[in-house]
Design a protein around this motif. Structure first.
Motif, PDB file in Angstrom:
ATOM      1  N   MET A   1       0.838  -1.177   0.000  1.00 52.36           N
ATOM      2  CA  MET A   1       0.000   0.000   0.000  1.00 52.36           C
ATOM      3  C   MET A   1       0.888   1.248   0.000  1.00 52.36           C
ATOM      4  O   MET A   1       1.932   1.264   0.616  1.00 52.36           O
ATOM      5  N   GLN A   2       0.409   2.263  -0.675  1.00 51.26           N
ATOM      6  CA  GLN A   2       1.146   3.522  -0.686  1.00 51.26           C
ATOM      7  C   GLN A   2       0.415   4.556   0.166  1.00 51.26           C
ATOM      8  O   GLN A   2      -0.821   4.594   0.186  1.00 51.26           O
ATOM      9  N   PHE A   3       1.196   5.365   0.843  1.00 57.44           N
ATOM     10  CA  PHE A   3       0.649   6.362   1.761  1.00 57.44           C
ATOM     11  C   PHE A   3       1.305   7.711   1.530  1.00 57.44           C
ATOM     12  O   PHE A   3       2.501   7.796   1.250  1.00 57.44           O
ATOM     13  N   LEU A   4       0.503   8.763   1.668  1.00 51.08           N
ATOM     14  CA  LEU A   4       0.991  10.135   1.696  1.00 51.08           C
ATOM     15  C   LEU A   4       1.113  10.521   3.163  1.00 51.08           C
ATOM     16  O   LEU A   4       0.150  10.405   3.929  1.00 51.08           O
ATOM     17  N   LEU A  42       9.317   6.303  -1.263  1.00 50.93           N
ATOM     18  CA  LEU A  42       9.307   6.428  -2.713  1.00 50.93           C
ATOM     19  C   LEU A  42       9.707   7.827  -3.147  1.00 50.93           C
ATOM     20  O   LEU A  42      10.337   8.023  -4.180  1.00 50.93           O
ATOM     21  N   PHE A  43       9.316   8.822  -2.339  1.00 52.06           N
ATOM     22  CA  PHE A  43       9.625  10.211  -2.645  1.00 52.06           C
ATOM     23  C   PHE A  43       9.422  11.018  -1.369  1.00 52.06           C
ATOM     24  O   PHE A  43       8.507  10.731  -0.595  1.00 52.06           O
ATOM     25  N   TRP A  81       6.167  12.799   2.578  1.00 54.67           N
ATOM     26  CA  TRP A  81       6.750  11.560   2.076  1.00 54.67           C
ATOM     27  C   TRP A  81       5.665  10.823   1.314  1.00 54.67           C
ATOM     28  O   TRP A  81       4.489  10.901   1.668  1.00 54.67           O
ATOM     29  N   VAL A  82       6.044  10.086   0.292  1.00 51.46           N
ATOM     30  CA  VAL A  82       5.203   9.052  -0.289  1.00 51.46           C
ATOM     31  C   VAL A  82       5.916   7.752   0.041  1.00 51.46           C
ATOM     32  O   VAL A  82       7.096   7.578  -0.293  1.00 51.46           O
ATOM     33  N   MET A  83       5.209   6.854   0.747  1.00 52.92           N
ATOM     34  CA  MET A  83       5.828   5.626   1.241  1.00 52.92           C
ATOM     35  C   MET A  83       5.065   4.393   0.779  1.00 52.92           C
ATOM     36  O   MET A  83       3.844   4.431   0.644  1.00 52.92           O
ATOM     37  N   GLU A  84       5.810   3.345   0.566  1.00 53.06           N
ATOM     38  CA  GLU A  84       5.251   2.026   0.267  1.00 53.06           C
ATOM     39  C   GLU A  84       5.402   1.210   1.547  1.00 53.06           C
ATOM     40  O   GLU A  84       6.524   0.906   1.975  1.00 53.06           O
ATOM     41  N   GLU A 107      -0.085  14.184   8.994  1.00 51.97           N
ATOM     42  CA  GLU A 107      -1.336  13.753   8.392  1.00 51.97           C
ATOM     43  C   GLU A 107      -1.018  12.523   7.546  1.00 51.97           C
ATOM     44  O   GLU A 107      -0.175  12.593   6.645  1.00 51.97           O
ATOM     45  N   LEU A 108      -1.681  11.405   7.817  1.00 50.30           N
ATOM     46  CA  LEU A 108      -1.469  10.151   7.104  1.00 50.30           C
ATOM     47  C   LEU A 108      -2.679   9.844   6.259  1.00 50.30           C
ATOM     48  O   LEU A 108      -3.808   9.839   6.754  1.00 50.30           O
ATOM     49  N   ARG A 109      -2.445   9.601   4.947  1.00 54.42           N
ATOM     50  CA  ARG A 109      -3.555   9.293   4.040  1.00 54.42           C
ATOM     51  C   ARG A 109      -3.128   8.216   3.060  1.00 54.42           C
ATOM     52  O   ARG A 109      -2.067   8.339   2.436  1.00 54.42           O
ATOM     53  N   PRO A 110      -3.954   7.180   2.894  1.00 57.15           N
ATOM     54  CA  PRO A 110      -3.662   6.182   1.859  1.00 57.15           C
ATOM     55  C   PRO A 110      -3.826   6.813   0.481  1.00 57.15           C
ATOM     56  O   PRO A 110      -4.689   7.655   0.274  1.00 57.15           O
ATOM     57  N   LEU A 111      -2.976   6.396  -0.443  1.00 58.04           N
ATOM     58  CA  LEU A 111      -3.138   6.819  -1.835  1.00 58.04           C
ATOM     59  C   LEU A 111      -4.084   5.856  -2.528  1.00 58.04           C
ATOM     60  O   LEU A 111      -4.059   4.655  -2.265  1.00 58.04           O
ATOM     61  N   LEU A 112      -4.894   6.370  -3.419  1.00 58.48           N
ATOM     62  CA  LEU A 112      -5.858   5.535  -4.136  1.00 58.48           C
ATOM     63  C   LEU A 112      -5.236   4.962  -5.386  1.00 58.48           C
ATOM     64  O   LEU A 112      -4.362   5.499  -5.968  1.00 58.48           O
TER      65      LEU A 112
END
Length: 112
Positions: A1-4, A42-43, A81-84, A107-112
């Motif tokens: 899963m990727q997260f912002l 990831l970034f 951050w963008v994290m896997e 603030e933690l949010r899953p990427l769609l």
């Protein structure tokens, strides 16, 4: 899963009279945190001061721009951050560690 994972400045930069949010000690702690996560990141980047922002609305064929942020809130995204990560539970744990490292709310949010 990727997260912002957004870093939230809620007055630290303004209180210190700076445009960048982090102190050198905080930036060093974030660098160590980043090294510990390795390929999960990831970034990642800091974001310039809200005064550098421009909101652009090109809907309807008529472009309008307004200096500043989309809202006038006292809090703003100062970096991200963008994290896997394998799952939401791990993401919450990592976000907690990120908050401690950068000394900011996260603030933690899953990427769609």
């Amino acid at each position: 899963m990727q997260f912002l994972v957004n870093v939230i400045d809620d007055g630290q930069a303004e209180a210190a009279g700076r445009t960048e949010s982090g102190t050198q000690a905080e930036m060093d702690a974030v660098d160590a945190f980043n090294r510990g996560l390795g390929d999960a990141i990831l970034f990642a980047a800091g974001v310039s001061a809200p005064s550098d922002g421009i909101v652009i609305d090109g809907r309807g064929g008529d472009s309008q721009s307004t200096p500043g942020l989309v809202s006038s809130a006292a809090e703003f995204v100062a970096g991200f951050w963008v994290m896997e990560l394998p799952d939401a539970e791990t993401a919450r744990r990592v976000a907690t560690e990120a908050s401690a490292a950068c000394n900011r709310k996260i603030e933690l949010r899953p990427l769609l």
